[in-house]
Design a protein around this motif. Sequence first.
Motif, PDB file in Angstrom:
ATOM      1  N   VAL A 110     -19.907  -8.607 -17.508  1.00 35.14           N
ATOM      2  CA  VAL A 110     -20.927  -9.113 -16.579  1.00 35.14           C
ATOM      3  C   VAL A 110     -20.283  -9.717 -15.333  1.00 35.14           C
ATOM      4  O   VAL A 110     -20.848  -9.659 -14.241  1.00 35.14           O
ATOM      5  N   ASN A 111     -19.068 -10.304 -15.496  1.00 31.95           N
ATOM      6  CA  ASN A 111     -18.384 -10.847 -14.321  1.00 31.95           C
ATOM      7  C   ASN A 111     -18.007  -9.742 -13.328  1.00 31.95           C
ATOM      8  O   ASN A 111     -17.947  -9.979 -12.128  1.00 31.95           O
ATOM      9  N   GLY A 112     -17.751  -8.560 -13.868  1.00 32.26           N
ATOM     10  CA  GLY A 112     -17.377  -7.467 -12.983  1.00 32.26           C
ATOM     11  C   GLY A 112     -18.552  -6.757 -12.337  1.00 32.26           C
ATOM     12  O   GLY A 112     -18.366  -5.969 -11.398  1.00 32.26           O
ATOM     13  N   LEU A 113     -19.766  -7.077 -12.806  1.00 32.31           N
ATOM     14  CA  LEU A 113     -20.918  -6.342 -12.306  1.00 32.31           C
ATOM     15  C   LEU A 113     -21.224  -6.632 -10.843  1.00 32.31           C
ATOM     16  O   LEU A 113     -21.589  -5.728 -10.076  1.00 32.31           O
ATOM     17  N   ASP A 114     -21.090  -7.910 -10.417  1.00 30.91           N
ATOM     18  CA  ASP A 114     -21.469  -8.216  -9.033  1.00 30.91           C
ATOM     19  C   ASP A 114     -20.489  -7.602  -8.045  1.00 30.91           C
ATOM     20  O   ASP A 114     -20.894  -7.015  -7.041  1.00 30.91           O
TER      21      ASP A 114
ATOM     22  N   LEU B 155     -13.083  -3.354 -14.411  1.00 29.45           N
ATOM     23  CA  LEU B 155     -11.647  -3.367 -14.717  1.00 29.45           C
ATOM     24  C   LEU B 155     -10.946  -4.511 -14.001  1.00 29.45           C
ATOM     25  O   LEU B 155     -10.070  -5.175 -14.555  1.00 29.45           O
ATOM     26  N   GLN B 156     -11.343  -4.752 -12.742  1.00 26.89           N
ATOM     27  CA  GLN B 156     -10.742  -5.848 -11.983  1.00 26.89           C
ATOM     28  C   GLN B 156     -11.066  -7.188 -12.638  1.00 26.89           C
ATOM     29  O   GLN B 156     -10.229  -8.095 -12.667  1.00 26.89           O
ATOM     30  N   SER B 157     -12.270  -7.291 -13.191  1.00 25.98           N
ATOM     31  CA  SER B 157     -12.656  -8.518 -13.875  1.00 25.98           C
ATOM     32  C   SER B 157     -11.792  -8.733 -15.123  1.00 25.98           C
ATOM     33  O   SER B 157     -11.304  -9.840 -15.368  1.00 25.98           O
ATOM     34  N   PHE B 158     -11.576  -7.686 -15.906  1.00 19.23           N
ATOM     35  CA  PHE B 158     -10.727  -7.815 -17.096  1.00 19.23           C
ATOM     36  C   PHE B 158      -9.297  -8.185 -16.716  1.00 19.23           C
ATOM     37  O   PHE B 158      -8.659  -9.005 -17.366  1.00 19.23           O
ATOM     38  N   SER B 159      -8.811  -7.587 -15.628  1.00 19.99           N
ATOM     39  CA  SER B 159      -7.418  -7.856 -15.237  1.00 19.99           C
ATOM     40  C   SER B 159      -7.239  -9.268 -14.705  1.00 19.99           C
ATOM     41  O   SER B 159      -6.114  -9.754 -14.597  1.00 19.99           O
ATOM     42  N   ALA B 160      -8.356  -9.930 -14.356  1.00 19.55           N
ATOM     43  CA  ALA B 160      -8.270 -11.311 -13.848  1.00 19.55           C
ATOM     44  C   ALA B 160      -8.246 -12.337 -14.968  1.00 19.55           C
ATOM     45  O   ALA B 160      -8.120 -13.540 -14.696  1.00 19.55           O
ATOM     46  N   MET B 161      -8.343 -11.898 -16.225  1.00 19.36           N
ATOM     47  CA  MET B 161      -8.284 -12.839 -17.353  1.00 19.36           C
ATOM     48  C   MET B 161      -6.906 -13.482 -17.412  1.00 19.36           C
ATOM     49  O   MET B 161      -5.886 -12.828 -17.161  1.00 19.36           O
TER      50      MET B 161
END
Length: 341
Positions: free
Chosen positions: A9-13, A297-303
């Motif tokens: 959901v973080n990557g959706l916006d 993918l960018q959201s996952f990589s920001a973890m």
Amino acid sequence: MDAILLQIVNGLDKGSAYAMIALGLTLIFGTLGVVNFAHGALFMVGAFCAVVMDRILRLSTVSVDPTRTDFLGNPLKVETPYVQTWFGDFGATLINYSVPLSILLAIPVMIVVGLAMERGLIKHFYKRPHADQILVTFGLAIVMQEIIKAIFGANPIPQPAPDALRGALDIGLWLGFEANQVIYPIWRFVYFIFAVVLIGGVILLLNYTTFGMVVRAGMADRETVGLLGIDIDKRFTAMFGLAAIVTGLAGVMYAPIVSPDYHMGMDFLVLCFVVVVVGGMGSIPGAVAAGFVLGILQSFSAMNEVKAIIPGIDQIIIYLVAVVILLTRPRGLMGRKGVME
């Protein structure tokens, strides 16, 4: 599981912004064959439509309140927006909802800006090499951002979301998780829904209207459509205007997420070109799908767990994916043969 859902959901916006900008880029490239490096500037212009609308609604009259004093002991000067003077509480509501209302301003502005770009400059480069198109549109983007910088300054200008759309949603509860496990800002959810509706509307326009069918036929075989007596150039120009509207509206609604500044278009431009290349040049479904996938993918990589293993991976993940895709599928995920070849 909740952590995975949270990153999705973080990557959706951000994926929504990528998808809408990439959709506009693909519409222009697919119809006119132009590689438009000024497209990011349209996103920036859209965001500044929100700034302009907010300033218009906040135009105020100044009155002196003799019953109150300022810190120097002088009678207090009170600024009251004209709309609040004229409409009372409804005027205050208009100011509060200035960002959504900016859509009404952005649509005509983006049509004018888009058609001015296409008729005034870009049409002269239709038959020129892509390198020429890139150079001239990149120069146009720099001119546009310097104009915005001269008018509004170099600092970001915050644009708040309406009061009722601030705060966060507990999405986890909807899906059966414990409370406060998957929290998502309301405005970002609104932005995602807005993107889905806008992208869906464009796809419906292209697939289920006579105008869209003619445009798609022109994209497939421009000369044959022209021989049928159809002025395909006018329809392609209209598509340029439509692409400008889509990108401008993406910028308007993104203003509360990232404060508009003169450089924001350039920040998104390169990423969105990568999105278009990964999706496949000229492929509308490919651009939209790649936008959402790369945003997530960018959201996952920001973890933090991922960055602890590979520092800075969130800054380069999109480019790494693009390299892998282009090595294995040179035309992108859904690219068509003959495009950019």
